[in-house]
Write a protein that holds these residues in place. Structure first.
Motif, PDB file in Angstrom:
ATOM      1  N   THR B   8       3.790   7.788   6.857  1.00 40.18           N
ATOM      2  CA  THR B   8       2.338   7.675   6.900  1.00 40.18           C
ATOM      3  C   THR B   8       1.760   7.927   5.515  1.00 40.18           C
ATOM      4  N   ALA B  11       2.381   5.069   3.323  1.00 35.97           N
ATOM      5  CA  ALA B  11       1.523   3.944   3.703  1.00 35.97           C
ATOM      6  C   ALA B  11       0.120   4.174   3.177  1.00 35.97           C
ATOM      7  N   CYS B  15      -2.122   2.195   0.299  1.00 35.78           N
ATOM      8  CA  CYS B  15      -3.484   1.701   0.520  1.00 35.78           C
ATOM      9  C   CYS B  15      -4.394   2.156  -0.601  1.00 35.78           C
ATOM     10  N   GLU B  64     -12.286   9.133   9.094  1.00 35.67           N
ATOM     11  CA  GLU B  64     -12.094   7.821   9.726  1.00 35.67           C
ATOM     12  C   GLU B  64     -12.807   6.738   8.922  1.00 35.67           C
ATOM     13  N   LEU B  67     -10.785   5.898   5.876  1.00 37.65           N
ATOM     14  CA  LEU B  67      -9.612   5.065   6.178  1.00 37.65           C
ATOM     15  C   LEU B  67     -10.031   3.609   6.342  1.00 37.65           C
ATOM     16  N   THR B  68     -11.095   3.404   7.102  1.00 44.17           N
ATOM     17  CA  THR B  68     -11.607   2.041   7.270  1.00 44.17           C
ATOM     18  C   THR B  68     -12.075   1.495   5.923  1.00 44.17           C
ATOM     19  N   LEU B  71      -9.500  -0.096   3.746  1.00 46.20           N
ATOM     20  CA  LEU B  71      -9.128  -1.449   4.158  1.00 46.20           C
ATOM     21  C   LEU B  71     -10.217  -2.450   3.782  1.00 46.20           C
ATOM     22  N   MET B  72     -11.458  -1.978   3.716  1.00 41.24           N
ATOM     23  CA  MET B  72     -12.594  -2.872   3.468  1.00 41.24           C
ATOM     24  C   MET B  72     -13.066  -2.825   2.022  1.00 41.24           C
ATOM     25  N   ILE B 316     -20.251  -0.747   7.625  1.00 43.47           N
ATOM     26  CA  ILE B 316     -18.975  -1.444   7.483  1.00 43.47           C
ATOM     27  C   ILE B 316     -19.134  -2.906   7.891  1.00 43.47           C
TER      28      ILE B 316
END
Lengths: 322, 401
Positions: B8, B11, B15, B64, B67-68, B71-72, B316
């Motif tokens: 994790t 990973a 990111c 959270e 983390l999002t 990715l964005m 987001i």
């Protein structure tokens, strides 16, 4: 009603030469109910590991994989003997899974850990890939090049390159995406959004949202329309999606992406599956603890049969011969 | 497990390094503002008082979001400002967060919330109330820059009342404490009785001295006091105990004079969150929270988590950190924040109160979720809980549906 019974009788009489077995995971009972696809009688109730949810058939139709979230493993059921023949360490809290078409790799959504576990058929873990929070939906593309997962909490569809085993795109979709399904021709990915109340149709190559399909049922509050499970008809022309607390399954024309029909089923239908002869759609009704059988041609619910408590997902496989 | 954790980490590290290669498309900072209020001690010596109640929920949501965001390619931050009770408020908080407009998650009592909302520097802020349940904040004292994530006393009372009516437990004996919140919540039950057809057979004020927590063998005294306090009431189906300061509520269960169930703030309760709530995917919130905080998630944690998510969700999706734009999205017809309630949560435009089901639960089990069937509302399923538009003195946002 009479007509319905008649249809049922006819339908059952005409039921397939291809005998099949239907496997329903019961989240609350820690069991899988096995139904005979012809008689719809319960053949066996298999005790599984804790909290069985995602359930699929192996590429060769011989095994059923069941995600047991609370025991962090997959139970592997032999279709013929109806026994659990293997247990695979799946990583934490597996919820849904898919296998590639050669049956070599298993992709598992680890709900609690924001990861996708990639596993060899024998259970050897190849890698884990970090995705959004609460991954659930999982779909391998028809050509095996991409696997899509949806993260419920983050609200995205994540596209993973299966060769490089890394993320190639993250697409925002509507709230709480539950399920991803490739169109049979591989050109689009359909993603259901439970709280968003819609289905997004994503371009399988460009990864963007092409179209959003919404639903409207007379007499049902819009906030109760919560799409979860989705399957296509065998000829690829129709999509069926279960609308959760709206207690209906929607039928969508794949070419026009228009909703054609709403079929009343049991209470809070979640995941669904198509029969092997492509004639029926089976629907797991979470709150009424039964499974509804929809005939694809007539788009009618023929009947419902009792299964275990909190049925979640469905898989089908050919019954052994003889 | 170590292997998993390592994976994790790798990973996540991957990111981060990818994201670090280019600047984020936007950065959004959410300010968490609270004061060092003294929380009422639980009556039991075994229950630890929670020091970071609410704050940990905001932190989890921020993690959270981050983390999002990775990715964005979006950046999210949470700045925490917990102001001492003897410091000047809201100036001390506002001095620390110059610039604006801002998103402020306000874990504040009503008086402090209004002081903040009415400060000229905060006029254009979006303030999310995660604590104050006072009804006037949703009525005559509503503010255009305040959005209520916390349910009101009325929403909670209505939720419980609907369940009692559904059970045909229609006559209620109310015993309430002496604090302003006790009186407000008791009044909410009186209104709920009128609204849903319950009967309050008697309302009694009870001034039990808190502090028995520290008395060894206090049970002997309590055993005689509770029946005394609840005796000679007219025939009733349930005893509604309203004790928001943890003075006597737990003591009343099994000790009230008549053999009737205790409901209200103790016994069967109505709240935004419950310890035993496991429906609609909420197990994942429980486990993520416990991993972060090392304790169970409370209602306050849930509401602060929800406030931070409510800001981030539209940011987001619409790829913007602009405060007025996001506030506009709060009122959009299709706005929905997921809150593990099986239904998308949105705001009542006329008083900017978040619509949400109430959990009817006791310590170890969820009993029901309100609204109950049969109390459905012509506009929105959730509007049978709390003040409805026609009865509201607050009419913000014009005619928006």
């Amino acid at each position: 009603m009479k007509r319905l019974l008649l249809t049922t009788a006819l339908a059952l009489a005409a039921m397939p030469a291809l005998a099949e077995r239907i496997f329903v995971s019961n989240e609350r009972d820690n069991t899988v109910t096995v139904l005979d696809g012809t008689s719809m009688e319960v053949l066996k109730t298999i005790e599984t590991s804790a909290r069985p949810r995602g359930i699929i058939t192996s590429h060769d139709g011989k095994l059923i994989y069941v995600c047991a979230g609370d025991d962090n493993r997959l139970d592997v059921i032999d279709v013929e003997t109806l026994e659990i023949v293997q247990q695979l360490d799946s990583g934490p809290d597996p919820e849904l899974l898919d296998v590639d078409h050669a049956g070599n790799r298993i992709y598992i959504a680890n709900e609690d850990d924001a990861m996708v576990t990639v596993m060899e058929r024998d259970g050897t873990i190849i890698t884990e890939i970090g995705v959004g929070i609460e991954p659930e939906g999982m779909a391998v593309s028809p050509d095996d090049s991409i696997v899509v997962t949806t993260s419920e909490s983050t609200g995205m569809a994540h596209f993973i390159d299966t060769e490089k085993l890394e993320l190639v795109a993250n697409t925002v979709v509507d709230t709480r995406p539950r399920h991803a399904e490739y169109q049979l021709d591989g050109s689009k990915v359909w993603v259901t959004s439970e709280i968003g109340g819609i289905v997004s149709v994503l371009d399988a190559k460009g990864f963007g949202v092409d179209k959003v399909i919404s639903f409207e049922i007379a007499g049902v509050k819009p906030e109760l329309i919560q799409p979860v499970g989705l399957r296509f008809s065998g000829d690829g022309t129709l999509a069926f999606t279960a609308l959760g607390p709206a207690n209906h399954v929607a039928v969508i024309d794949v070419a026009t992406q228009e909703v054609l029909d709403y079929i009343l089923v049991g209470q809070r239908p979640w995941h669904i599956e198509r029969s092997l002869d492509d004639k029926y759609i089976y629907v797991a009704n979470g709150l009424s603890n039964d499974m509804t059988i929809i005939e694809i041609e007539s788009r009618e619910a023929l009947r419902s049969v009792p299964v275990g408590r909190l049925p979640w997902g469905i898989a089908v496989a050919h019954a052994p011969e003889g | 497990m170590i292997r998993l954790a390592l994976f994790t980490l790798l990973a996540l590290a991957a990111c981060i390094s990818r994201a670090a290669a280019r600047d984020p498309d936007f950065s959004l900072t959410i300010h968490y503002v609270s004061r060092s209020y003294e929380a009422p001690l639980p009556l039991s010596l075994l229950e630890d008082p929670v020091e970071d109640d609410g704050l940990m929920g905001a932190r989890l949501a921020n993690e959270e979001n981050q983390l999002t965001g990775r990715l964005m390619n979006q950046a999210f931050a949470l700045e925490e400002h917990v102001v001492d009770l003897d410091a000047a408020f809201p100036d001390s908080a506002l001095d620390a967060i110059v610039g604006g407009p801002r998103f402020v998650v306000a874990n504040l009592e009503a008086e402090d919330l209004l002081a903040l909302a009415d400060h000229p520097d905060a006029a254009d802020d979006v303030i999310l109330n995660t604590r104050a349940q006072d009804m006037q904040l949703r009525l005559s004292e509503c503010r255009a820059n305040v959005w209520h994530i916390a349910p009101s006393w009325q929403m909670k009372a209505d939720g419980l009342a609907q369940y009692l009516i559904w059970k045909r437990w229609e006559s209620w004996f109310v015993i309430h404490g002496t604090s302003a919140d006790d009186i407000a919540y008791a009044e909410a039950f009186a209104r709920a009785a009128e609204k849903f057809g319950g009967t309050i057979v008697e309302t009694r004020e009870y001034g039990f001295e808190a502090g028995s927590r520290r008395i060894e063998s206090g049970h002997q005294q309590v055993q005689t006091q509770m029946p005394l306090a609840s005796r000679e009431a007219p025939e009733h189906d349930v005893l509604i105990v309203v004790d928001t300061t943890e003075a006597f509520g737990d003591y009343m269960i099994y000790r009230n004079a008549d053999p009737r169930p205790v409901v209200g703030t103790h016994g069967l309760s109505s709240a935004a969150w419950a310890k035993a709530y496991e429906q609609f995917g909420s197990m994942s919130l429980h486990s993520a929270f416990e991993k972060l905080a090392g304790r169970r998630i409370t209602s306050a944690d849930y509401l602060n988590w929800l406030a931070v998510k409510t800001v981030a969700e539209p940011a987001i999706r619409q790829k913007t950190a602009d405060v007025p734009t996001i506030a506009g999205l709060f009122l959009a017809q299709d706005f929905k924040t997921p809150g593990f309630k099986g239904i998308g949560l949105n705001f009542r435009p006329w008083n900017q109160q978040m619509r949400q089901p109430m959990l009817i639960a006791w310590e170890r089990a969820l009993v029901s979720m309100s609204p109950q069937e049969g109390f459905l509302h012509q506009r929105h399923t959730l509007d049978s809980l709390g003040f409805d538009q026609p009865e509201s003195a607050c009419q913000l946002n014009g005619d928006r549906p």
